[in-house]
Design a protein around this motif. Structure first.
Motif, PDB file in Angstrom:
ATOM      1  N   MET A 101       0.824  -1.211   0.000  1.00 39.13           N
ATOM      2  CA  MET A 101       0.000   0.000   0.000  1.00 39.13           C
ATOM      3  C   MET A 101       0.856   1.258   0.000  1.00 39.13           C
ATOM      4  O   MET A 101       0.533   2.251  -0.651  1.00 39.13           O
ATOM      5  N   GLY A 102       1.964   1.217   0.730  1.00 44.91           N
ATOM      6  CA  GLY A 102       2.883   2.345   0.701  1.00 44.91           C
ATOM      7  C   GLY A 102       3.462   2.548  -0.689  1.00 44.91           C
ATOM      8  O   GLY A 102       3.580   3.673  -1.171  1.00 44.91           O
ATOM      9  N   GLU A 103       3.820   1.447  -1.347  1.00 46.51           N
ATOM     10  CA  GLU A 103       4.345   1.526  -2.711  1.00 46.51           C
ATOM     11  C   GLU A 103       3.284   2.067  -3.660  1.00 46.51           C
ATOM     12  O   GLU A 103       3.583   2.814  -4.597  1.00 46.51           O
ATOM     13  N   LEU A 104       2.028   1.700  -3.417  1.00 51.01           N
ATOM     14  CA  LEU A 104       0.927   2.180  -4.246  1.00 51.01           C
ATOM     15  C   LEU A 104       0.776   3.692  -4.136  1.00 51.01           C
ATOM     16  O   LEU A 104       0.577   4.389  -5.135  1.00 51.01           O
ATOM     17  N   GLN A 105       0.899   4.221  -2.920  1.00 48.07           N
ATOM     18  CA  GLN A 105       0.670   5.647  -2.694  1.00 48.07           C
ATOM     19  C   GLN A 105       1.902   6.511  -2.962  1.00 48.07           C
ATOM     20  O   GLN A 105       1.770   7.673  -3.350  1.00 48.07           O
ATOM     21  N   ALA A 120       6.038 -10.225 -16.461  1.00 48.16           N
ATOM     22  CA  ALA A 120       6.228  -8.863 -15.966  1.00 48.16           C
ATOM     23  C   ALA A 120       7.680  -8.635 -15.576  1.00 48.16           C
ATOM     24  O   ALA A 120       8.363  -9.564 -15.138  1.00 48.16           O
ATOM     25  N   PRO A 121       8.174  -7.431 -15.716  1.00 49.29           N
ATOM     26  CA  PRO A 121       9.539  -7.132 -15.254  1.00 49.29           C
ATOM     27  C   PRO A 121       9.627  -7.255 -13.733  1.00 49.29           C
ATOM     28  O   PRO A 121       8.649  -7.029 -13.016  1.00 49.29           O
ATOM     29  N   ILE A 122      10.796  -7.623 -13.262  1.00 54.05           N
ATOM     30  CA  ILE A 122      11.047  -7.739 -11.823  1.00 54.05           C
ATOM     31  C   ILE A 122      12.034  -6.655 -11.437  1.00 54.05           C
ATOM     32  O   ILE A 122      13.102  -6.535 -12.049  1.00 54.05           O
ATOM     33  N   THR A 123      11.698  -5.868 -10.436  1.00 56.89           N
ATOM     34  CA  THR A 123      12.547  -4.754 -10.064  1.00 56.89           C
ATOM     35  C   THR A 123      12.434  -4.449  -8.580  1.00 56.89           C
ATOM     36  O   THR A 123      11.499  -4.910  -7.911  1.00 56.89           O
ATOM     37  N   ARG A 124      13.381  -3.689  -8.064  1.00 56.73           N
ATOM     38  CA  ARG A 124      13.339  -3.274  -6.668  1.00 56.73           C
ATOM     39  C   ARG A 124      12.234  -2.255  -6.455  1.00 56.73           C
ATOM     40  O   ARG A 124      12.051  -1.337  -7.252  1.00 56.73           O
ATOM     41  N   ALA A 125      11.491  -2.407  -5.367  1.00 57.69           N
ATOM     42  CA  ALA A 125      10.456  -1.446  -5.013  1.00 57.69           C
ATOM     43  C   ALA A 125      11.094  -0.107  -4.690  1.00 57.69           C
ATOM     44  O   ALA A 125      12.225  -0.036  -4.211  1.00 57.69           O
ATOM     45  N   GLN A 126      10.362   0.963  -4.939  1.00 63.10           N
ATOM     46  CA  GLN A 126      10.902   2.299  -4.680  1.00 63.10           C
ATOM     47  C   GLN A 126      11.078   2.538  -3.190  1.00 63.10           C
ATOM     48  O   GLN A 126      12.056   3.132  -2.759  1.00 63.10           O
ATOM     49  N   LEU A 127      10.100   2.090  -2.375  1.00 67.71           N
ATOM     50  CA  LEU A 127      10.259   2.125  -0.929  1.00 67.71           C
ATOM     51  C   LEU A 127      11.036   0.878  -0.550  1.00 67.71           C
ATOM     52  O   LEU A 127      10.689  -0.225  -0.967  1.00 67.71           O
TER      53      LEU A 127
END
Length: 402
Positions: free
Chosen positions: A204-208, A360-367
């Motif tokens: 949810m944090g990543e979403l916002q 889907a691409p796999i990547t590090r979350a921004q948070l």
């Protein structure tokens, strides 16, 4: 607070709920874009100019937004830019895990303004309460924030915190099974308490605040003391029928010795701690290190290789069944290791998932490291001020989910 989804059904709305929803949408549009004029807001939200004028007047009066100069270059009177007032309100986020406790103070933009963390193996309720009572007032004082400006406390913790059997877990840890977190954390600040699964809070944090601002659907992998997952579909967190969607760590794999184990036995910080300790190193040294110790890096490299192997089949299933825009990896694992894990898993996925219709691409979350704590801190903002699916449902439709 119970945040389960409203029941499926057809329902009208009333003007009060519609107005509340429109205000939330307008406020969120400004949060996402950083700076917008009233004309911009009308175009983005589809609301009339008159409606936007009324909404922004209320938001300005409440101190949630502020004017930030005019935009020049067009015809006529230059329009006024509107931005979020980051000091309008604050929130606290507490992450309780089996090997650490982290508390953050975030402003209305979701930026962390103060942080405290303590490494505690299987922290008991009294220890967590003492940590919170000590750190929360100190953080507010250091940041110059009055307690009255705190809208709530979000708590992110693994499901079944005291039930899952892990090496070294003391018998007293079962006390978590009967603890009321709102009661435990009632002092020293009297604010609403919102409790959420740690992986869900991180998603949810990543979403916002993170990649969710540009990706509406993603699968989130949280590497903590265990392994969790979260599913966001069309910019909404999807919980599943009993609130346990995304439980990636409970999937099993048969080891070469024939023993069936959950993949979180390896793909987790607990799973990484074992080979590190066997090689004479500590997990904490790895988490705090700068990558210059080749002996530690060798152990981590081997762990990444096996972790990628264990994640491939589950992620083929995720891609085939869910078709997300991205798979995001977050947690306390250092960013350089997350990037290597994402890269290696993506390579294996491309090799073994060629039959899948889409990968889907796999990547590090921004948070990253504090994702569960920051995500938890966003919960009060989401409940009181940001768009939510239940905003347009009538009271009868939402009574069971309130």
């Amino acid at each position: 607070m119970n945040s389960s989804s409203p029941p499926i059904g057809l329902s009208g709305t009333n003007l009060v709920r519609a107005a509340d929803h429109n205000q939330r949408v307008t406020l969120h549009a400004i949060r996402v874009n950083g700076s917008l004029t009233r004309v911009d807001l009308a175009q983005i939200t589809g609301l009339t100019a008159a409606a936007i004028a009324n909404i922004t007047r209320r938001l300005l009066a409440d101190g949630l937004i502020q004017e930030a100069g005019r935009r020049f270059g067009g015809r006529g009177q230059p329009p006024t830019n509107l931005i979020i007032n980051r000091d309008a309100c604050y929130s606290l986020g507490l992450n309780i895990d089996r090997d650490h406790v982290t508390l953050v103070l975030v402003d209305f933009l979701g930026q962390t303004v103060a942080r405290a963390s303590r490494e505690i193996e299987f922290a008991l309720p009294d220890q967590v309460a003492a940590f919170y009572r000590e750190q929360a007032p100190a953080m507010l004082a250091a940041a110059g924030v009055e307690p009255a400006r705190i809208v709530g406390l979000g708590v992110a913790t693994p499901d079944d915190l005291g039930r899952i059997e892990l090496p070294g877990k003391p018998d007293a840890y079962a006390r978590w099974n009967t603890i009321d977190l709102a009661e435990l954390l009632a002092e020293p600040i009297d604010v609403p308490v919102f409790v959420e699964n740690d992986a869900a809070a991180a998603a949810m944090g990543e979403l916002q605040l993170g990649q969710g601002l540009r990706r509406s659907s993603f699968f989130y992998i949280l590497i903590s003391s265990a392994l969790g997952g979260g599913l966001v579909i069309d910019s909404n967190y999807f919980r599943g029928a009993t609130g346990r969607s995304g439980e990636l760590g409970f999937l099993t794999r048969r080891d070469p010795d024939g023993v069936v184990r959950q993949i979180q036995a390896h793909v987790s910080l607990s799973g990484l701690a074992a080979p590190l300790e066997a090689a004479g190193h500590s997990l904490q040294a790895m988490l705090e290190g700068d990558g210059r110790d080749p002996a530690i890096e060798t152990v981590v490299d081997a762990w990444i290789e096996q972790a990628a192997e264990l994640l491939v089949e589950p992620l083929i299933a995720v891609n085939c069944l869910i078709n997300p825009e991205a798979v995001l990896i977050g947690g306390r694992l250092p960013a350089r290791h997350v990037d290597r894990l994402a890269e290696r898993t993506a390579a294996l996925l491309a090799e073994r998932g060629r039959h899948a219709p889409s990968l889907a691409p796999i990547t590090r979350a921004q948070l990253s490291a504090d994702a569960p704590a920051v995500g938890a801190a966003i919960l009060p903002f989401s409940y009181f001020l940001l768009p939510k699916r239940s905003a347009l449902w009538t009271a009868s439709a939402t009574s069971s989910a309130a």
